[in-house]
Design a protein around this motif. Structure first.
Motif, short mmCIF file in Angstrom:
data_model
loop_
_atom_site.label_atom_id
_atom_site.label_comp_id
_atom_site.label_asym_id
_atom_site.label_seq_id
_atom_site.Cartn_x
_atom_site.Cartn_y
_atom_site.Cartn_z
N ALA A 1 0.82 -1.22 0.00
CA ALA A 1 0.00 0.00 0.00
C ALA A 1 0.85 1.26 0.00
O ALA A 1 0.32 2.37 -0.16
N VAL A 2 2.15 1.12 0.21
CA VAL A 2 3.00 2.31 0.32
C VAL A 2 4.12 2.34 -0.72
O VAL A 2 5.01 3.19 -0.66
N CYS A 3 4.08 1.42 -1.69
CA CYS A 3 5.19 1.34 -2.65
C CYS A 3 5.26 2.59 -3.54
O CYS A 3 4.26 3.00 -4.14
N PHE A 4 6.44 3.14 -3.67
CA PHE A 4 6.67 4.33 -4.50
C PHE A 4 6.31 4.06 -5.96
O PHE A 4 5.87 4.96 -6.68
N GLY A 5 6.50 2.83 -6.41
CA GLY A 5 6.25 2.52 -7.82
C GLY A 5 4.80 2.23 -8.15
O GLY A 5 4.26 2.77 -9.12
N CYS A 6 4.16 1.37 -7.35
CA CYS A 6 2.85 0.86 -7.78
C CYS A 6 1.67 1.27 -6.91
O CYS A 6 0.52 1.08 -7.33
N ALA A 7 1.91 1.79 -5.70
CA ALA A 7 0.77 2.14 -4.84
C ALA A 7 0.20 3.50 -5.24
O ALA A 7 0.87 4.30 -5.90
N ASP A 8 -1.03 3.74 -4.82
CA ASP A 8 -1.68 5.02 -5.13
C ASP A 8 -1.30 6.04 -4.05
O ASP A 8 -2.13 6.42 -3.23
N VAL A 9 -0.02 6.41 -4.03
CA VAL A 9 0.47 7.39 -3.06
C VAL A 9 0.76 8.70 -3.80
O VAL A 9 1.17 8.66 -4.97
N PRO A 10 0.54 9.87 -3.16
CA PRO A 10 0.59 11.14 -3.89
C PRO A 10 1.92 11.39 -4.60
O PRO A 10 1.95 11.90 -5.71
N THR B 1 14.14 5.11 -14.80
CA THR B 1 14.84 3.96 -14.22
C THR B 1 14.02 3.37 -13.06
O THR B 1 13.90 2.14 -12.94
N ALA B 2 13.45 4.23 -12.23
CA ALA B 2 12.60 3.73 -11.14
C ALA B 2 11.39 2.97 -11.69
O ALA B 2 11.01 1.92 -11.16
N ALA B 3 10.81 3.50 -12.76
CA ALA B 3 9.66 2.81 -13.37
C ALA B 3 10.09 1.44 -13.90
O ALA B 3 9.39 0.44 -13.71
#
Ligand SMILES: CCCCCCCCCCCC(=O)SCCNC(=O)CCNC(=O)[C@H](O)C(C)(C)COP(=O)(O)OP(=O)(O)OC[C@H]1O[C@@H](n2cnc3c(N)ncnc32)[C@H](O)[C@@H]1OP(=O)(O)O
Length: 195
Positions: A38-47, A89-91
């Motif tokens: 729920a908190v992943c920078f890549g795949c979660a819906d975080v702002p 690169t992160a993506a």
């Protein structure tokens, strides 16, 4: 001559690699892949995150493949009006990691190379694709492509990576205890892994 400490073995697919199949419990082609956290920078819906959206892709050879989409936002700029290169690169890290997870998990990125082929304007959409090309023991060799504004749009970047299968103790030993406990891991399990 001794190898420099920054030189790693090649990412080329070894001759003895085999094509791994999707895990029997992995979602099927066409199905969405939910965020792994729920908190992943890549795949979660975080702002602040990349907010990549995934589905399993069909692989003609019967291997594991994913497709993903990412809308490029103004807060992701590097050069004026263009995506910051590190975010591509992160993506790729996220997309290549997600295809590996269709085969086996958990795995971590050991090495990732990105080739930047064209600028990526803010406001456009990246369409990413990744495939597991082969496996040798713990090592999974993965490649990916990013295209602009359509699944068959111009190629803006390509990537190659090596992922390594690890045990859960990798996280039990290295992650912050409070983050593990938030996932339901007990303090006793963490202590045992670290003793
Ligand atoms: C509870 C909740 C959980 C929840 C679980 C949730 C999962 C989320 C997953 C998120 C994934 C990430 O974010 S990953 C984040 C970024 N990645 C990381 O933080 C990984 C940091 N690095 C490491 O921890 C380590 O270096 C490892 C695990 C990658 C490798 O260490 P190791 O396991 O000791 O393996 P090692 O013996 O060094 O290497 C094994 C083989 O791989 C080769 N190898 C190793 N590194 C490289 C490299 N960079 N390039 C080429 N080849 C390499 C070696 O030459 C060797 O080949 P040979 O001699 O056998 O031929």
């Amino acid at each position: 001559m001794a190898a420099s400490p920054t030189t790693s073995p090649s990412l080329e697919l070894p001759a003895d690699a085999t094509l791994p199949e999707r895990h029997p419990e992995a979602p099927a082609p066409g199905e969405p892949i939910p965020p792994h956290s729920a908190v992943c920078f890549g795949c979660a819906d975080v702002p602040h995150g990349l907010r990549l959206e995934f589905r399993v892709a069909e692989d003609p050879a019967g291997g594991a493949a994913v497709a993903a989409r990412m809308v490029l936002r103004p807060d992701q700029q590097g050069a004026p009006g263009l995506l910051h290169g590190g975010l591509l690169t992160a993506a790729f890290d996220e997309v290549l990691g997600s295809v590996v997870a269709l085969v086996t998990r958990p795995c971590v990125t050991a090495r990732l190379e990105t080739d930047f082929r064209r600028p990526m304007p803010i406001g456009s959409t990246l369409w990413l694709h990744a495939r597991v090309d082969g496996r040798v023991g713990r090592k999974l060799y993965v490649t990916g492509t990013a295209r602009l504004d359509a699944e068959d749009g111009p190629v803006v970047g390509t990537a190659k990576a090596l992922f390594l299968k690890v045990g859960m103790e990798h996280f039990l030993r290295n992650s912050r205890p409070e983050d593990l406990e938030a996932l339901g891991v007990s303090a006793e399990q963490i202590r045992a892994a670290r003793s």
